[in-house]
Design a protein around this motif. Sequence first.
Motif, PDB file in Angstrom:
ATOM      1  N   TYR A 146     -43.722 -35.143  60.237  1.00 37.72           N
ATOM      2  CA  TYR A 146     -43.253 -33.926  60.239  1.00 37.72           C
ATOM      3  C   TYR A 146     -44.190 -32.902  61.028  1.00 37.72           C
ATOM      4  O   TYR A 146     -43.731 -31.851  61.581  1.00 37.72           O
ATOM      5  CB  TYR A 146     -42.844 -33.006  59.167  1.00 37.72           C
ATOM      6  CG  TYR A 146     -41.750 -33.645  58.309  1.00 37.72           C
ATOM      7  CD1 TYR A 146     -40.521 -34.005  58.961  1.00 37.72           C
ATOM      8  CD2 TYR A 146     -41.999 -33.950  56.826  1.00 37.72           C
ATOM      9  CE1 TYR A 146     -39.381 -34.614  58.191  1.00 37.72           C
ATOM     10  CE2 TYR A 146     -40.693 -34.867  56.139  1.00 37.72           C
ATOM     11  CZ  TYR A 146     -39.734 -34.831  56.844  1.00 37.72           C
ATOM     12  OH  TYR A 146     -38.519 -35.598  56.310  1.00 37.72           O
ATOM     13  N   LEU A 147     -45.205 -33.452  61.427  1.00 40.29           N
ATOM     14  CA  LEU A 147     -46.195 -32.661  62.268  1.00 40.29           C
ATOM     15  C   LEU A 147     -46.473 -33.332  63.805  1.00 40.29           C
ATOM     16  O   LEU A 147     -47.071 -32.798  64.548  1.00 40.29           O
ATOM     17  CB  LEU A 147     -47.654 -32.556  61.688  1.00 40.29           C
ATOM     18  CG  LEU A 147     -47.448 -31.972  60.369  1.00 40.29           C
ATOM     19  CD1 LEU A 147     -49.082 -31.951  59.778  1.00 40.29           C
ATOM     20  CD2 LEU A 147     -46.925 -30.619  60.310  1.00 40.29           C
ATOM     21  N   GLY A 208     -58.879 -30.530  56.203  1.00 41.42           N
ATOM     22  CA  GLY A 208     -58.257 -29.169  55.783  1.00 41.42           C
ATOM     23  C   GLY A 208     -56.788 -29.003  55.504  1.00 41.42           C
ATOM     24  O   GLY A 208     -56.308 -28.029  55.353  1.00 41.42           O
ATOM     25  N   PHE A 209     -56.058 -30.317  55.562  1.00 41.46           N
ATOM     26  CA  PHE A 209     -54.623 -30.123  55.756  1.00 41.46           C
ATOM     27  C   PHE A 209     -54.267 -29.685  54.266  1.00 41.46           C
ATOM     28  O   PHE A 209     -53.377 -28.845  53.931  1.00 41.46           O
ATOM     29  CB  PHE A 209     -53.996 -31.532  55.662  1.00 41.46           C
ATOM     30  CG  PHE A 209     -53.948 -31.884  57.140  1.00 41.46           C
ATOM     31  CD1 PHE A 209     -52.874 -31.544  58.109  1.00 41.46           C
ATOM     32  CD2 PHE A 209     -54.940 -32.785  57.920  1.00 41.46           C
ATOM     33  CE1 PHE A 209     -52.929 -31.806  59.450  1.00 41.46           C
ATOM     34  CE2 PHE A 209     -55.012 -33.189  59.027  1.00 41.46           C
ATOM     35  CZ  PHE A 209     -53.888 -32.748  60.012  1.00 41.46           C
ATOM     36  N   LEU A 210     -54.935 -29.911  53.208  1.00 44.70           N
ATOM     37  CA  LEU A 210     -54.477 -29.722  51.807  1.00 44.70           C
ATOM     38  C   LEU A 210     -54.816 -28.169  51.692  1.00 44.70           C
ATOM     39  O   LEU A 210     -54.301 -27.410  51.015  1.00 44.70           O
ATOM     40  CB  LEU A 210     -55.259 -30.642  50.833  1.00 44.70           C
ATOM     41  CG  LEU A 210     -54.813 -31.927  50.894  1.00 44.70           C
ATOM     42  CD1 LEU A 210     -55.548 -32.906  49.636  1.00 44.70           C
ATOM     43  CD2 LEU A 210     -53.319 -32.204  51.145  1.00 44.70           C
ATOM     44  N   ALA A 211     -56.211 -27.857  52.165  1.00 43.04           N
ATOM     45  CA  ALA A 211     -56.620 -26.426  51.929  1.00 43.04           C
ATOM     46  C   ALA A 211     -55.618 -25.490  52.679  1.00 43.04           C
ATOM     47  O   ALA A 211     -55.457 -24.454  52.028  1.00 43.04           O
ATOM     48  CB  ALA A 211     -58.054 -26.213  52.374  1.00 43.04           C
ATOM     49  N   GLU A 212     -55.119 -25.803  53.757  1.00 41.94           N
ATOM     50  CA  GLU A 212     -54.087 -25.147  54.531  1.00 41.94           C
ATOM     51  C   GLU A 212     -52.762 -24.892  53.757  1.00 41.94           C
ATOM     52  O   GLU A 212     -52.464 -23.670  53.643  1.00 41.94           O
ATOM     53  CB  GLU A 212     -53.749 -25.767  55.823  1.00 41.94           C
ATOM     54  CG  GLU A 212     -53.046 -25.339  56.807  1.00 41.94           C
ATOM     55  CD  GLU A 212     -52.846 -25.760  58.144  1.00 41.94           C
ATOM     56  OE1 GLU A 212     -52.677 -25.163  59.034  1.00 41.94           O
ATOM     57  OE2 GLU A 212     -52.610 -27.212  58.061  1.00 41.94           O
ATOM     58  N   GLY A 216     -51.119 -21.439  51.432  1.00 36.34           N
ATOM     59  CA  GLY A 216     -49.845 -20.888  51.713  1.00 36.34           C
ATOM     60  C   GLY A 216     -49.451 -20.948  53.087  1.00 36.34           C
ATOM     61  O   GLY A 216     -48.397 -20.422  53.491  1.00 36.34           O
ATOM     62  N   GLN A 217     -50.149 -21.606  54.048  1.00 41.00           N
ATOM     63  CA  GLN A 217     -49.977 -22.061  55.427  1.00 41.00           C
ATOM     64  C   GLN A 217     -49.064 -23.247  55.663  1.00 41.00           C
ATOM     65  O   GLN A 217     -49.493 -24.369  55.054  1.00 41.00           O
ATOM     66  CB  GLN A 217     -51.156 -21.960  56.184  1.00 41.00           C
ATOM     67  CG  GLN A 217     -51.931 -20.659  56.250  1.00 41.00           C
ATOM     68  CD  GLN A 217     -53.190 -20.627  56.629  1.00 41.00           C
ATOM     69  OE1 GLN A 217     -53.157 -21.394  58.035  1.00 41.00           O
ATOM     70  NE2 GLN A 217     -54.297 -20.123  56.234  1.00 41.00           N
ATOM     71  N   GLN A 218     -48.020 -23.225  56.558  1.00 41.20           N
ATOM     72  CA  GLN A 218     -47.267 -24.392  56.773  1.00 41.20           C
ATOM     73  C   GLN A 218     -47.618 -24.969  58.131  1.00 41.20           C
ATOM     74  O   GLN A 218     -47.029 -24.203  58.958  1.00 41.20           O
ATOM     75  CB  GLN A 218     -45.761 -24.215  56.768  1.00 41.20           C
ATOM     76  CG  GLN A 218     -44.663 -25.447  56.932  1.00 41.20           C
ATOM     77  CD  GLN A 218     -45.063 -26.499  55.827  1.00 41.20           C
ATOM     78  OE1 GLN A 218     -45.157 -26.793  54.873  1.00 41.20           O
ATOM     79  NE2 GLN A 218     -45.459 -27.700  56.831  1.00 41.20           N
ATOM     80  N   ARG A 219     -48.248 -25.857  58.415  1.00 40.48           N
ATOM     81  CA  ARG A 219     -48.624 -26.316  59.791  1.00 40.48           C
ATOM     82  C   ARG A 219     -47.183 -26.723  60.418  1.00 40.48           C
ATOM     83  O   ARG A 219     -46.270 -27.335  59.836  1.00 40.48           O
ATOM     84  CB  ARG A 219     -49.269 -27.633  59.577  1.00 40.48           C
ATOM     85  CG  ARG A 219     -49.728 -28.121  61.072  1.00 40.48           C
ATOM     86  CD  ARG A 219     -51.174 -27.434  61.835  1.00 40.48           C
ATOM     87  NE  ARG A 219     -52.196 -27.645  61.019  1.00 40.48           N
ATOM     88  CZ  ARG A 219     -53.432 -28.601  61.197  1.00 40.48           C
ATOM     89  NH1 ARG A 219     -52.750 -29.432  61.974  1.00 40.48           N
ATOM     90  NH2 ARG A 219     -54.388 -28.698  60.505  1.00 40.48           N
TER      91      ARG A 219
END
Length: 403
Positions: A146-147, A208-212, A216-219
Motif C-alpha cells: 500500500y506504499l 522506523g515504519f513501526l514507530a511511525e 499515529g502517522q500513516q505513511r
Amino acid sequence: MDGAILKGLRVIEASAFVAAPLGGMTLAQLGAEVIRIDGLQGGLDYRRWPVSDDGTSLFWAGLNKSKRSVCLDLGSPQGRELARALIVAPGEDAGILLTNLPPRGWLDYEALRTERQDLIQLTVQGDRSGGSAVDYTVNPRLGLPYLTGPQATEGAVNHVLPAWDLITGQMAALGLLAAERQRRRQGTGQHVKLALEDVALAVMAHLGFLAEAQNGQQRQRYGNDLFGAFGRDFLTGDGERIMVVGLTLKQWRNLCEATGIVEQVRLLETRLGVDLSLEGERFRAREELAALIAPWVAARTLAQLREAFDSCSVCWSRYQSVSQLLHEDPACSEANPMFRQLDQPGIGPVLSPAIPLRFDEQRLPAQPAPRLGADTEAVLTELLGLSCAEVGRLHDQGVVRCA
C-alpha cells in the motif's frame, strides 16, 4: 591471501529457493566447502524460472555457485542414512547444517544430535511458528504494497525483489558463523532458527515504519519521490529517464550547483519560510523544487547531463532495462573485477559475480554451480570412506546419482 577466508569450514546444505541457498553460496564464495544434498531429480527449485530455452534453471545456477552437489534417494532408508552420515561426519570444522526444509526425519536436530553432540543446525523458516511464508505473503502483512506504486494507485502493488529472502540469506550465513564461533569457545552445538517473518518485522522496526505508525502517522504513497528528502525522476531532452537524489546536504548542494538553481532555492526558502538545508523541508517542498529542476533537465540530453552531474559529483542514475545493464553498463561486465564469464554446465557462458566483499583487494573468483550429482562419488568416498565400487553399487541400485 587468496580470498578463501573460510577455507576448511564444511557446511551441508539441504535447501530450496532463495534464502538458504543464498546463505550457503555466501559461505562457499568465502572459501567454505558447501555440499548441497538433493534428491535424485533435484530439489524443489531445480526447475525454477527463469530458465534457458531447454528448461535449465538460470535461477538454480545463479544461487548455487561454488558448491558441491550430492544426489541421494531421500525417499529410501539408505539414501536418508547417507544424508545423515554426511551431516554428522567428523571434523572440527564440520557438523554444520543449513536448511529451510522441515526439520524432521533425516533433518531432525534432536535425532542428529544423538550422533554428534556439537552439531550446529540453522533452519530457515517461513513464519515464526514454522509455517509457510514467502516475500509475497509477508509483504502484504507489513503494509508495504500500500506504499508502493504511483500516488493515484488504488489497491496493492507488489514488489518484484524478494528483499526479505535476501536479507534472511545473509543473516543465515552470519548466524552459522556466530554459532560456529561459540562452538569453538564452548564446544557446544545448537539449533538456530531464523524466520523470514521475523526478519521482515525486525527491519520494519529498524527503519522506523513501526514507530511511525505507533506515533499515529500513516505513511502514504509517494510514487518515485524519495520519502523524507529530495529525490525524484525526470525526463531528459532526448527521452531518457533519470533519478536524482539530494538526501545528504552535500548531495543537495551539488545538485543545486550542477543545475544552477542556487539563487532560485534561496528565493524559494524566503517565500516559503523554510530552511532547505534540512532534508525533511526539502521533502515538503519537493513539488516546488522539482519545478525548478525539471526544465533544466528537459533542455539537455543524457550525455550533457552526465557531464554536468559527474563534474559536480551529483548523486544520480539513469533508468535502464536489465538488458541495457548487461550490454551497456561497464560496471556489469568483466571491466568490474567481481565478474567473469563462466561456462555454466547445461547453460553455456554466463556473466557471474564473485562475492562483493573484498579482503585486501582479493577474493575468490566466481565458480559455476555444479551439475546435479557431480560430486556424489567424491564426497561419499572422501567423507564416508566408501570405495568407488560401493558407490557404483549404490548408483546401480538407484540410491545415489553420479553426474
